[in-house]
Design a protein around this motif. Sequence first.
Motif, PDB file in Angstrom:
ATOM      1  N   THR A  27       0.682  -0.777   0.202  1.00 53.48           N
ATOM      2  CA  THR A  27       0.028   0.183   0.619  1.00 53.48           C
ATOM      3  C   THR A  27       0.828   1.194  -0.063  1.00 53.48           C
ATOM      4  OG1 THR A  27      -0.021   0.828   2.559  1.00 53.48           O
ATOM      5  CG2 THR A  27      -1.824  -1.451   1.585  1.00 53.48           C
ATOM      6  N   LYS A  28       0.129   2.629  -0.100  1.00 53.66           N
ATOM      7  CA  LYS A  28       1.039   3.539   0.200  1.00 53.66           C
ATOM      8  C   LYS A  28       0.072   4.315   1.374  1.00 53.66           C
ATOM      9  CE  LYS A  28       2.920   4.643  -4.114  1.00 53.66           C
ATOM     10  NZ  LYS A  28       3.160   5.448  -5.289  1.00 53.66           N
ATOM     11  N   GLY A  29       0.510   5.570   1.689  1.00 53.49           N
ATOM     12  CA  GLY A  29      -0.535   6.261   2.649  1.00 53.49           C
ATOM     13  C   GLY A  29      -1.460   6.632   1.866  1.00 53.49           C
ATOM     14  N   TYR A  30      -1.731   7.477   1.477  1.00 48.58           N
ATOM     15  CA  TYR A  30      -3.046   8.312   0.906  1.00 48.58           C
ATOM     16  C   TYR A  30      -3.588   7.466  -0.374  1.00 48.58           C
ATOM     17  CZ  TYR A  30      -6.759  11.253  -0.912  1.00 48.58           C
ATOM     18  OH  TYR A  30      -7.791  11.555  -0.851  1.00 48.58           O
ATOM     19  N   CYS A  31      -4.369   6.279  -0.264  1.00 50.37           N
ATOM     20  CA  CYS A  31      -4.240   5.550  -1.782  1.00 50.37           C
ATOM     21  C   CYS A  31      -6.471   5.102  -1.165  1.00 50.37           C
ATOM     22  CB  CYS A  31      -3.645   4.402  -1.601  1.00 50.37           C
ATOM     23  SG  CYS A  31      -4.349   3.345  -2.643  1.00 50.37           S
ATOM     24  N   PHE A  62       2.687  -3.818   3.945  1.00 45.91           N
ATOM     25  CA  PHE A  62       4.225  -2.937   3.551  1.00 45.91           C
ATOM     26  C   PHE A  62       3.914  -1.438   2.616  1.00 45.91           C
ATOM     27  CE2 PHE A  62       4.214  -7.747   2.723  1.00 45.91           C
ATOM     28  CZ  PHE A  62       5.288  -8.169   3.794  1.00 45.91           C
ATOM     29  N   ARG A  63       4.037  -1.072   3.415  1.00 44.42           N
ATOM     30  CA  ARG A  63       3.966   0.790   2.230  1.00 44.42           C
ATOM     31  C   ARG A  63       5.079   0.991   2.250  1.00 44.42           C
ATOM     32  NH1 ARG A  63       0.841   4.691   6.175  1.00 44.42           N
ATOM     33  NH2 ARG A  63       1.899   5.738   4.457  1.00 44.42           N
ATOM     34  N   ILE A  64       5.203   0.948   0.928  1.00 40.87           N
ATOM     35  CA  ILE A  64       6.155   1.372  -0.232  1.00 40.87           C
ATOM     36  C   ILE A  64       6.249   2.889  -0.169  1.00 40.87           C
ATOM     37  CG2 ILE A  64       5.567  -1.129  -1.456  1.00 40.87           C
ATOM     38  CD1 ILE A  64       3.942   1.113  -3.693  1.00 40.87           C
ATOM     39  N   ASP A  65       5.591   3.492   0.563  1.00 41.98           N
ATOM     40  CA  ASP A  65       6.307   5.056  -0.042  1.00 41.98           C
ATOM     41  C   ASP A  65       7.075   5.442   1.851  1.00 41.98           C
ATOM     42  OD1 ASP A  65       3.584   4.429   2.140  1.00 41.98           O
ATOM     43  OD2 ASP A  65       2.798   6.110   2.234  1.00 41.98           O
ATOM     44  N   LYS A  66       6.892   4.227   2.558  1.00 44.64           N
ATOM     45  CA  LYS A  66       8.101   4.567   3.785  1.00 44.64           C
ATOM     46  C   LYS A  66       8.985   4.135   3.822  1.00 44.64           C
ATOM     47  CE  LYS A  66       4.032   5.955   7.320  1.00 44.64           C
ATOM     48  NZ  LYS A  66       4.012   6.234   8.609  1.00 44.64           N
ATOM     49  N   GLN A  67       9.054   2.296   2.831  1.00 49.98           N
ATOM     50  CA  GLN A  67      10.161   1.310   2.694  1.00 49.98           C
ATOM     51  C   GLN A  67      10.542   1.318   0.882  1.00 49.98           C
ATOM     52  OE1 GLN A  67       8.194  -1.382   5.922  1.00 49.98           O
ATOM     53  NE2 GLN A  67      10.453  -1.675   5.757  1.00 49.98           N
ATOM     54  N   ARG A  68      10.872   2.764   0.134  1.00 51.78           N
ATOM     55  CA  ARG A  68      10.670   2.606  -0.993  1.00 51.78           C
ATOM     56  C   ARG A  68      11.132   1.353  -1.196  1.00 51.78           C
ATOM     57  NH1 ARG A  68       9.346   6.685  -2.430  1.00 51.78           N
ATOM     58  NH2 ARG A  68       8.681   9.095  -0.866  1.00 51.78           N
ATOM     59  N   GLU A  69      12.312   0.792  -0.540  1.00 50.81           N
ATOM     60  CA  GLU A  69      12.520  -0.913  -1.068  1.00 50.81           C
ATOM     61  C   GLU A  69      11.890  -1.888  -1.543  1.00 50.81           C
ATOM     62  OE1 GLU A  69      13.166  -0.293   2.992  1.00 50.81           O
ATOM     63  OE2 GLU A  69      13.728   0.454   1.688  1.00 50.81           O
ATOM     64  N   LEU A  70      10.605  -1.499  -0.857  1.00 53.74           N
ATOM     65  CA  LEU A  70       9.881  -2.072  -1.262  1.00 53.74           C
ATOM     66  C   LEU A  70       9.061  -2.871  -2.939  1.00 53.74           C
ATOM     67  CD1 LEU A  70       7.929  -2.894   2.626  1.00 53.74           C
ATOM     68  CD2 LEU A  70      10.159  -4.578   0.935  1.00 53.74           C
ATOM     69  N   ARG A  71       8.993  -1.491  -3.216  1.00 55.03           N
ATOM     70  CA  ARG A  71       8.610  -1.089  -4.111  1.00 55.03           C
ATOM     71  C   ARG A  71       8.667  -2.267  -5.485  1.00 55.03           C
ATOM     72  NH1 ARG A  71       8.510   1.594  -9.152  1.00 55.03           N
ATOM     73  NH2 ARG A  71       5.710   2.321  -9.200  1.00 55.03           N
ATOM     74  N   ASP A  72       9.834  -2.467  -5.751  1.00 50.78           N
ATOM     75  CA  ASP A  72      10.879  -3.296  -6.565  1.00 50.78           C
ATOM     76  C   ASP A  72      10.317  -4.658  -6.153  1.00 50.78           C
ATOM     77  OD1 ASP A  72      12.170  -1.385  -7.561  1.00 50.78           O
ATOM     78  OD2 ASP A  72      13.621  -1.591  -6.562  1.00 50.78           O
ATOM     79  N   VAL A  73       9.915  -5.076  -5.181  1.00 46.72           N
ATOM     80  CA  VAL A  73       9.646  -6.496  -4.804  1.00 46.72           C
ATOM     81  C   VAL A  73       8.507  -6.291  -4.796  1.00 46.72           C
ATOM     82  CG1 VAL A  73       9.190  -7.759  -2.486  1.00 46.72           C
ATOM     83  CG2 VAL A  73      11.549  -6.351  -2.677  1.00 46.72           C
ATOM     84  N   MET A  74       7.369  -5.726  -4.904  1.00 44.44           N
ATOM     85  CA  MET A  74       5.951  -5.626  -5.032  1.00 44.44           C
ATOM     86  C   MET A  74       5.946  -5.691  -6.733  1.00 44.44           C
ATOM     87  SD  MET A  74       2.641  -2.377  -5.438  1.00 44.44           S
ATOM     88  CE  MET A  74       3.796  -1.859  -6.584  1.00 44.44           C
ATOM     89  N   ILE A  75       6.502  -4.893  -7.285  1.00 40.51           N
ATOM     90  CA  ILE A  75       6.394  -4.844  -8.991  1.00 40.51           C
ATOM     91  C   ILE A  75       6.825  -6.437  -8.548  1.00 40.51           C
ATOM     92  CG2 ILE A  75       7.578  -4.169 -11.326  1.00 40.51           C
ATOM     93  CD1 ILE A  75       7.421  -1.548  -9.798  1.00 40.51           C
ATOM     94  N   LYS A  76       7.650  -6.912  -9.555  1.00 35.08           N
ATOM     95  CA  LYS A  76       8.579  -7.828  -9.158  1.00 35.08           C
ATOM     96  C   LYS A  76       7.765  -9.115  -9.069  1.00 35.08           C
ATOM     97  CE  LYS A  76      12.495 -11.514  -8.992  1.00 35.08           C
ATOM     98  NZ  LYS A  76      13.406 -11.779  -8.478  1.00 35.08           N
TER      99      LYS A  76
END
Length: 86
Positions: A9-13, A33-47
């Motif tokens: 997720t992201k905070g305001y969504c 998993f907040r990808i706006d607070k833990q930016r490294e998780l965005r790549d994990v999510m996309i994969k």
Amino acid sequence: MAVKIEIYTKGYCPYCSRAKSLLDYKEVEYTEFRIDKQRELRDVMIKRADGGSTVPQIFINDKHIGGCDDLVALEYAKKLDALLEK
């Protein structure tokens, strides 16, 4: 064995909020998993989501469900409860 639910997720969504509200209504626990607070998780999510880059991205027992609309569609089709019981 308890069901394993993960949601990126992201905070305001509003879609993230709607998906979490549905899971809360179902009274199931999930890991957020907040990808706006833990930016490294965005790549994990996309994969994990085979290229899905919008939030939320939802996984039930490591199976990619999709986003909010996909989760709601499962509920309307009366298929969500079966996934949440495993």
